[in-house]
Enzyme design. Structure first.
Site, PDB file in Angstrom:
ATOM      1  N   ARG A 236      61.935 -12.789 -38.427  1.00  0.00           N
ATOM      2  CA  ARG A 236      61.094 -12.604 -37.248  1.00  0.00           C
ATOM      3  C   ARG A 236      60.356 -13.900 -36.964  1.00  0.00           C
ATOM      4  NH1 ARG A 236      63.984  -9.087 -36.474  1.00  0.00           N
ATOM      5  NH2 ARG A 236      63.594  -6.861 -36.158  1.00  0.00           N
ATOM      6  N   GLU A 265      60.502 -14.102 -27.329  1.00  0.00           N
ATOM      7  CA  GLU A 265      61.922 -14.113 -26.995  1.00  0.00           C
ATOM      8  C   GLU A 265      62.197 -13.300 -25.733  1.00  0.00           C
ATOM      9  OE1 GLU A 265      63.466 -14.472 -31.629  1.00  0.00           O
ATOM     10  OE2 GLU A 265      63.499 -12.518 -30.627  1.00  0.00           O
ATOM     11  N   HIS A 286      68.665 -15.887 -31.454  1.00  0.00           N
ATOM     12  CA  HIS A 286      68.560 -14.541 -32.039  1.00  0.00           C
ATOM     13  C   HIS A 286      69.921 -13.830 -32.028  1.00  0.00           C
ATOM     14  CE1 HIS A 286      65.460 -11.175 -32.936  1.00  0.00           C
ATOM     15  NE2 HIS A 286      66.611 -10.900 -33.522  1.00  0.00           N
TER      16      HIS A 286
END
Length: 319
Positions: A236, A265, A286
């Protein structure tokens, strides 16, 4: 129960995943994406809601007494108000252990790219530097062997264990660091963070984001690392104080970093870590979890949880 379901943000799972099998369970509306101001209208007649990142907050839960089931299409549960859901008797499930292989190989992709400098050598080839070399090879960037180096794992769950096992296959020594707030933090096999970092050649983060672990990597903890160390984060973004990391990289207090996650994000185009264009920083969007096989396992597990709920045999329940 009025069996009508909805998937709010199907496109976040990619375009190569077939969700039509949900229609075999009950009537489903499948939306590619849903803005915050669209959620209330879209879920108002649904008893079953699936969301990946769309927020289901207390107000939405209270306004929809027909809700009986919320399926989170991810492991993290911070986008659903679990307290409000539990109070209203809504079953909430999430997905686990679907992306271990995908994330582990991405983690090692980042590590190997950094220690072998593959990306910089590829750039050198495209720039024509190999073509004009007086020798048969280029050795402009230092290449590091992993054998005998120390890999520090922060978060020794399924992912951490898989990454550690791969590290051992390279001949690395694996050290486990204590994670603040973890029930395992006092285990004899876990070293205090400062002690582990002081020995680290590579630190790989695999712990959850909690109040105790937010900005676990900060100016102080970065100072515990030697300048030759590398930092990897596929967990994270908010585990890292990004300002402190940028300063450490720019001042050569850290050999490099590989990140698959950022604190916000998608990030702004002018995010400091992105615009810095540092040669010792790799950032991917990601996507570590995103192999087709992993995403299909996610969907299959989500469908199984719903079927189990309807059969009064709930699985994957978080509240």
């Amino acid at each position: 129960m009025n069996n009508k379901g909805i998937i709010l943000d199907a496109k976040s799972l990619g375009s190569d995943i077939n969700l039509s099998s949900f229609q075999e369970i009950m009537p489903f509306q499948i939306f590619g994406a849903t803005r915050g101001d669209q959620v209330a209208t879209r879920i108002e007649s649904c008893s079953v809601v699936f969301t990946n990142k769309v927020v289901i907050n207390e107000a939405l839960i209270q306004k929809n007494p027909q809700l009986r089931y919320i399926g989170i299409l991810a492991t993290g549960t911070n986008n659903v108000d679990l307290i409000a859901a539990k109070k209203q008797g809504i079953t909430v499930t999430h997905i686990t252990r679907y992306g271990t292989d995908s994330v582990a190989q991405h983690t090692w992709g980042l590590i190997l790219s950094l220690v072998t400098q593959q990306y910089r050598y590829q750039q050198a080839v495209k720039q024509g530097r190999w073509s004009v070399s007086p020798f048969f090879c280029l050795l402009d960037f230092p290449i590091i062997e992993l054998a005998s180096k120390k890999l520090v794992i922060v978060g020794y769950g399924e992912l951490g264990k898989r990454v550690a096992k791969i590290g051992e296959s390279f001949g690395m020594e694996v050290l486990l660091a204590q994670v603040p707030g973890s029930p395992q933090q006092d285990s004899k096999s876990r070293l205090p963070l400062a002690e582990a970092f002081a020995q680290a050649d590579i630190v790989s983060l695999h712990c959850p984001l909690t109040e105790q672990t937010k900005h676990l990597i900060n100016d102080e903890t970065l100072s515990w690392l030697y300048p030759h160390a590398y930092l990897i984060n596929t967990a994270r973004g908010d585990l890292i104080d990004e300002v402190a990391l940028l300063q450490a990289l720019m001042s050569n207090r850290l050999a490099g970093a590989g990140l698959d996650v950022l604190s916000v994000e998608p990030p702004a185009a002018d995010h400091p870590l992105i615009v810095a264009e540092l040669p010792n920083l790799l950032i991917t969007p990601h996507c570590a979890w995103g192999s087709q096989q992993a995403r299909q396992r996610l969907v299959d597990q989500a469908k199984k949880h719903l079927l189990n709920f309807l059969a009064n045999k709930p699985s994957g329940v978080v509240c």
